[in-house]
Motif scaffolding. Structure first.
Motif, short mmCIF file in Angstrom:
data_model
loop_
_atom_site.label_atom_id
_atom_site.label_comp_id
_atom_site.label_asym_id
_atom_site.label_seq_id
_atom_site.Cartn_x
_atom_site.Cartn_y
_atom_site.Cartn_z
N TRP A 1 0.86 -1.18 0.00
CA TRP A 1 0.00 0.00 0.00
C TRP A 1 0.89 1.23 0.00
O TRP A 1 1.82 1.35 0.81
N TYR A 2 0.56 2.15 -0.93
CA TYR A 2 1.25 3.41 -1.03
C TYR A 2 0.25 4.55 -0.84
O TYR A 2 -0.91 4.45 -1.21
N GLN A 3 0.77 5.65 -0.32
CA GLN A 3 0.02 6.90 -0.28
C GLN A 3 0.73 7.87 -1.24
O GLN A 3 1.96 8.00 -1.21
N GLN A 4 -0.07 8.51 -2.10
CA GLN A 4 0.52 9.47 -3.03
C GLN A 4 -0.24 10.78 -2.97
O GLN A 4 -1.44 10.85 -3.27
N LYS A 5 0.47 11.83 -2.59
CA LYS A 5 -0.13 13.17 -2.58
C LYS A 5 0.22 13.88 -3.88
O LYS A 5 1.10 13.45 -4.62
N SER A 6 -0.49 14.95 -4.12
CA SER A 6 -0.40 15.63 -5.41
C SER A 6 1.03 16.00 -5.76
O SER A 6 1.77 16.55 -4.93
#
Lengths: 114, 114
Positions: free
Chosen positions: B34-39
């Protein structure tokens, strides 16, 4: 520690012009190198990869990248871009002893204008 | 076609209201991420499973939890979402049967926190 640097955060080009997206990495061990492309509101798609053998690798849509060990680079090129190539491009390194992790660069936003 | 599926594609939740994102795969890969990607940023690894072995990144907040009930499914639970948790969440898979780590990504879930 291993790291990946993408030297340009944004690259604007006109349609049918050539483009180069630069990627440098640092690692003291053998690496495997990847370029991923991300279209707006999509996941990452593998564009091409270098594992071993020929240092020039190609994708099916006209992109190519060259592994240069002495310069620790893996730049992505395309001789003539299309509007549809507009996307974010990520360079990544897989290091065999990293327990299965990818190390990503910061990304380069390619914007192709008519 | 073998693939990684994420549901829902878009999720809206309220501040502090628990939310669960799901990922499934038909690739039969033993590793799920699982990855989190912000703008305009690179994906940030939160945790990964090697089979049932859970591996948390050191800087992943306790607010984020994960479950993997079987090979095909993996869930991301955010216990009390804050405004700063609004992001794209990407699921990926790979097999460690190879020396290199090529990851296959789902289309992502965009989380909005109101």
């Amino acid at each position: 520690a291993q790291s990946v640097t993408q030297l340009d955060s944004q690259v604007p080009v006109f349609e049918e012009a050539p483009v180069e997206l630069r990627c440098n990495y640092s690692s003291s061990v053998s690496v495997y190198l990847f370029w991923y492309v991300q279209y707006p509101n999509q996941g990452l798609q593998l564009l091409l990869k270098y594992l071993s053998g020929s240092t020039l690798v190609e994708s099916i849509n006209g992109f190519e990248a060259e592994f240069n060990k002495s310069q620790t680079s893996f730049h992505l090129r395309k001789p003539s871009v299309h509007i549809s190539d507009t996307a974010e491009y990520f360079c990544a390194v897989s290091v065999g002893n990293q327990g299965g992790k990818l190390i990503f660069g910061q990304g380069t936003e390619l914007s192709v204008k008519p | 076609d073998a693939m990684v599926i994420q549901n829902p594609r878009y999720q809206v939740t309220q501040f502090g209201k628990p939310v669960t994102l799901s990922c499934s795969q038909t690739l039969n890969h033993n590793v799920m991420y699982w990855y989190q990607q912000k703008s305009s940023q690179a994906p940030k690894l939160l945790f990964h499973y090697y089979d049932k072995d859970f591996n948390n990144e050191a800087d992943t907040p306790d607010n984020f939890q994960s479950r993997r009930p079987n090979t095909s499914f993996c869930f991301l639970d955010i216990r009390s979402p804050g405004l700063g948790d609004a992001a794209m969440y990407l699921c990926a898979t790979s097999t460690l049967d190879r020396e290199y780590n090529e990851q296959f990504f789902g289309p992502g879930t965009r989380l909005t926190v109101l």
